[in-house]
Design an enzyme around this catalytic site. Structure first.
Site, PDB file in Angstrom:
ATOM      1  CG  ASP A   1      -2.188   0.792   1.021  1.00 42.31           C
ATOM      2  OD1 ASP A   1      -2.302   1.457  -0.030  1.00 42.31           O
ATOM      3  OD2 ASP A   1      -3.065   0.775   1.899  1.00 42.31           O
TER       4      ASP A   1
ATOM      5  CG  HIS B   1      -9.455  -0.270  -3.631  1.00 42.87           C
ATOM      6  ND1 HIS B   1     -10.482   0.468  -3.074  1.00 42.87           N
ATOM      7  CD2 HIS B   1      -8.319   0.154  -3.007  1.00 42.87           C
ATOM      8  CE1 HIS B   1      -9.991   1.278  -2.156  1.00 42.87           C
ATOM      9  NE2 HIS B   1      -8.691   1.120  -2.093  1.00 42.87           N
TER      10      HIS B   1
HETATM   11  C1  HEM Z   1      -9.085  -1.203   4.823  1.00 43.04           C
HETATM   12  C2  HEM Z   1      -9.356  -0.363   3.843  1.00 43.04           C
HETATM   13  C3  HEM Z   1      -8.523  -0.230   2.597  1.00 43.04           C
HETATM   14  C4  HEM Z   1      -7.604  -1.072   2.047  1.00 43.04           C
HETATM   15  C5  HEM Z   1      -7.173  -2.453   2.542  1.00 43.04           C
HETATM   16  C6  HEM Z   1      -7.077  -0.415   0.880  1.00 43.04           C
HETATM   17  C7  HEM Z   1      -6.101  -0.965   0.067  1.00 43.04           C
HETATM   18  C8  HEM Z   1      -5.512  -0.289  -0.978  1.00 43.04           C
HETATM   19  C9  HEM Z   1      -4.429  -0.806  -1.778  1.00 43.04           C
HETATM   20  C10 HEM Z   1      -3.758  -2.159  -1.591  1.00 43.04           C
HETATM   21  C11 HEM Z   1      -4.126   0.129  -2.711  1.00 43.04           C
HETATM   22  C12 HEM Z   1      -3.053   0.034  -3.793  1.00 43.04           C
HETATM   23  C13 HEM Z   1      -1.781   0.670  -3.365  1.00 43.04           C
HETATM   24  C14 HEM Z   1      -1.592   2.085  -3.821  1.00 43.04           C
HETATM   25  O1  HEM Z   1      -1.954   2.437  -4.949  1.00 43.04           O
HETATM   26  O2  HEM Z   1      -1.104   2.889  -3.026  1.00 43.04           O
HETATM   27  C15 HEM Z   1      -5.025   1.243  -2.507  1.00 43.04           C
HETATM   28  C16 HEM Z   1      -5.037   2.406  -3.259  1.00 43.04           C
HETATM   29  C17 HEM Z   1      -5.935   3.437  -3.055  1.00 43.04           C
HETATM   30  N1  HEM Z   1      -6.959   3.495  -2.172  1.00 43.04           N
HETATM   31 FE1  HEM Z   1      -7.395   2.104  -0.765  1.00 43.04          FE
HETATM   32  N2  HEM Z   1      -7.710   0.789   0.730  1.00 43.04           N
HETATM   33  C18 HEM Z   1      -8.596   0.946   1.746  1.00 43.04           C
HETATM   34  C19 HEM Z   1      -9.442   2.004   1.965  1.00 43.04           C
HETATM   35  C20 HEM Z   1      -9.574   3.086   1.125  1.00 43.04           C
HETATM   36  C21 HEM Z   1     -10.536   4.151   1.297  1.00 43.04           C
HETATM   37  C22 HEM Z   1     -11.566   4.267   2.420  1.00 43.04           C
HETATM   38  C23 HEM Z   1     -10.340   5.022   0.262  1.00 43.04           C
HETATM   39  C24 HEM Z   1     -11.089   6.294  -0.062  1.00 43.04           C
HETATM   40  C25 HEM Z   1     -12.401   6.405  -0.057  1.00 43.04           C
HETATM   41  C26 HEM Z   1      -9.243   4.514  -0.529  1.00 43.04           C
HETATM   42  C27 HEM Z   1      -8.705   5.137  -1.616  1.00 43.04           C
HETATM   43  C28 HEM Z   1      -7.609   4.698  -2.309  1.00 43.04           C
HETATM   44  C29 HEM Z   1      -6.954   5.476  -3.349  1.00 43.04           C
HETATM   45  C30 HEM Z   1      -7.324   6.885  -3.813  1.00 43.04           C
HETATM   46  C31 HEM Z   1      -5.910   4.685  -3.821  1.00 43.04           C
HETATM   47  C32 HEM Z   1      -4.908   5.047  -4.911  1.00 43.04           C
HETATM   48  C33 HEM Z   1      -5.478   4.758  -6.269  1.00 43.04           C
HETATM   49  C34 HEM Z   1      -4.494   5.167  -7.338  1.00 43.04           C
HETATM   50  O3  HEM Z   1      -4.081   6.328  -7.339  1.00 43.04           O
HETATM   51  O4  HEM Z   1      -4.166   4.324  -8.165  1.00 43.04           O
HETATM   52  N3  HEM Z   1      -8.820   3.327   0.009  1.00 43.04           N
HETATM   53  N4  HEM Z   1      -5.859   0.964  -1.461  1.00 43.04           N
END
Ligand code: HEM
Length: 487
Positions: A204, A342
């Site tokens: 992440d 996601h």
């Molecule tokens: C337990 C909850 C969550 C988990 C396990 C999770 C997991 C991840 C993972 C594995 C990534 C890919 C790594 C990265 O691009 O940095 C990611 C990206 C991202 N997540 Fe989450 N996330 C969670 C909650 C959230 C929430 C609540 C939001 C917003 C509403 C969110 C927004 C984002 C965004 C904006 C990205 C980057 C997307 C990009 O720029 O490509 N995440 N998340």
């Protein structure tokens, strides 16, 4: 949308790095972290005590120095970790009301910051509710919270010591306390090779906005953003702010539990049979591919848009390549990456190159959020893995910064993650479905099986929201001039 290695862009008004709290732009370095949620019990004394607290705050400038010290320590191959502690503070709207601070330039009456996250969870975020109409949250977050103090550090001993120091400043254990601790949550980076990976196992913290006027290293990836997307009072901030409210940022905190054994069991029971080239997969390969298609990245961090059917761990950790994708040429295809994955839901990149009518075209850069946050809870035990049932609470203390919760976090959650029709592609019979990680509602999505893109697969909730609040993290000048008393 992607641009190869952009040159740094200066901010029109330079960012004052000694005035901005450190977590906002540079992320407090941490192996472990406290989030101390508090109420102000004695307004006058709190505003006096704040004068003694302010010198503990780590600014962006301070974090940059800490990061140099860490680099130096590593270069010299010195043993152990550098002793580093970082303290930040932020207030809720109710906190400002309690302190008698006019925060009208932070948001109008319907702004999520003003209504608070509990109400927003009921009205807009879709969090599961209880019979009494309240969100099904940990009881600490159902009560009024005035502020949060963040303490990050390299060891439990360091952050505990700083916590005592802070409790002493606010007289917490004396009859003259100016704050009351509501609850303290502790997060810890996961151990060993899992360091940097969230509890489902995925790397992440890879894709965060690159900020004009601040970042000097710009790797290939999404367009850079104006500083005002993250820091108030700068180009890109859409609201006129009072002087004290510039150089700050809105901090969204979410207490998110992850059902890891259940998630792993789902992957195990639903392996993808063949990859997009028709190659038959082993059950293990099929389960790994299913997980990667739910997230949009392999556990290593490698984006499936670049390497759709085979993990490439070297790519996953290479900052020059691991964010260089845009779903380009896939506007109407989910062969490489499902629409609802996601990372595609939360940053659709070229999917929104032409914003669909009638939505007013807010550029996607205006919807980026600066994610921080840390894992909490223990590793999965053998018994949990065996029974596929969570017995110990674990998950993510999710935190993100932005200058508009409406355009940032709230929009991502409500209009993208929870919206089965987003991204809005014409000419395809199947809807993308909900974000399989954070979508609230009947969780189902298409595109998981690359050879049967239209097949919709349902799934239970693997991430359960159990609390949160919206805060504003003010500048050092704002804290001194307006929030602390001028005694
Ligand atoms: C337990 C909850 C969550 C988990 C396990 C999770 C997991 C991840 C993972 C594995 C990534 C890919 C790594 C990265 O691009 O940095 C990611 C990206 C991202 N997540 Fe989450 N996330 C969670 C909650 C959230 C929430 C609540 C939001 C917003 C509403 C969110 C927004 C984002 C965004 C904006 C990205 C980057 C997307 C990009 O720029 O490509 N995440 N998340």
């Amino acid at each position: 949308m992607t641009t190869p290695a952009q040159a740094p862009v200066p901010a029109s008004v330079p960012l004052d790095l000694e005035n901005i709290q450190g977590d906002i732009l540079s992320g407090l370095p941490k192996k472990t972290q406290f989030y101390i949620f508090f109420d102000v019990t004695d307004t006058k004394k709190f505003r006096e005590d704040l004068n003694k607290f302010i010198p503990l705050i780590k600014t962006v400038e301070g974090v940059l120095k800490d990061r140099d010290a860490i680099k130096d320590h590593k270069k010299k191959k010195l043993p152990g970790l550098v002793h580093i502690v970082g303290v930040n503070i932020a207030f809720s709207h109710k906190g400002f009301v309690k302190l008698g601070i006019d925060d009208t330039t932070l948001g109008g009456v319907e702004d999520p910051f003003v209504i608070g996250q509990k109400q927003d969870a009921i009205t807009n975020l879709g969090d599961p509710k209880k019979a009494d109409g309240n969100p099904d949250w940990d009881s600490h977050f159902l009560q009024e919270i005035h502020g949060v103090i963040l303490i990050s550090g390299e060891s439990h001993g360091s952050i505990r010591k700083t916590k005592y120091e802070i409790e002493h400043i606010f007289g917490v254990h004396s009859p003259h306390a100016s704050i009351k601790e509501i609850v303290t949550l502790q997060g810890d980076v996961r151990p060993g090779d899992e360091s940097g990976h969230e509890h489902f196992g995925f790397l992440d913290g890879i894709s965060n906005p690159v900020v004009n006027g601040f970042d000097t290293v710009i790797n290939p990836g999404p367009k850079t953003v104006d500083p005002g997307v993250v820091v108030t009072g700068h180009t890109g901030d859409i609201t006129q702010r009072a002087d004290w409210a510039t150089d700050g940022s809105f901090l969204v905190f979410r207490y998110l539990f992850q059902h890891v054994p259940e998630f792993n069991d789902f992957l195990k029971k639903n392996p993808i049979a063949k990859d997009g080239d028709g190659k038959v997969l082993t059950p293990e390969e099929g389960s790994d591919l299913l997980g990667a298609r739910m997230v949009g990245r392999w556990k290593s961090g490698a984006p499936i848009d670049i390497t759709p059917f085979k993990d490439d761990p070297a790519l996953g950790t290479d900052p020059k390549r691991n964010n260089d994708f845009a779903f380009a040429g896939e506007i109407s295809s989910q062969l490489r990456c499902p629409f609802a994955a996601h990372v595609r839901k939360t940053n659709p990149r070229d999917d929104l190159e032409v914003p669909p009518p009638p939505t007013p075209p807010i550029a996607i850069e205006g919807r980026r959020i600066m994610r921080r946050g840390v894992q909490f809870g223990p590793e999965v035990t053998r018994e949990e893995a065996h029974t596929a049932k969570t017995q110990h609470g674990r998950g993510l203390l999710f935190a993100c910064y932005q200058t508009s919760i409406v355009n940032g976090f709230q929009f991502l959650q409500q209009s993208w993650a929870n919206n089965e029709k987003f991204p809005p592609f014409t000419g395809r019979p199947e809807a993308p479905g909900l974000d399989p990680l954070i979508g609230q509602g009947d969780r189902a999505m298409s595109g998981l099986d690359p050879l049967n893109e239209q097949t919709v697969i349902g799934m239970p909730a693997f991430i359960i929201p159990r609390g949160g609040e919206y805060f504003f993290s003010p500048s050092l000048k704002g804290l001194k001039s307006t929030i602390a008393s001028s005694a």
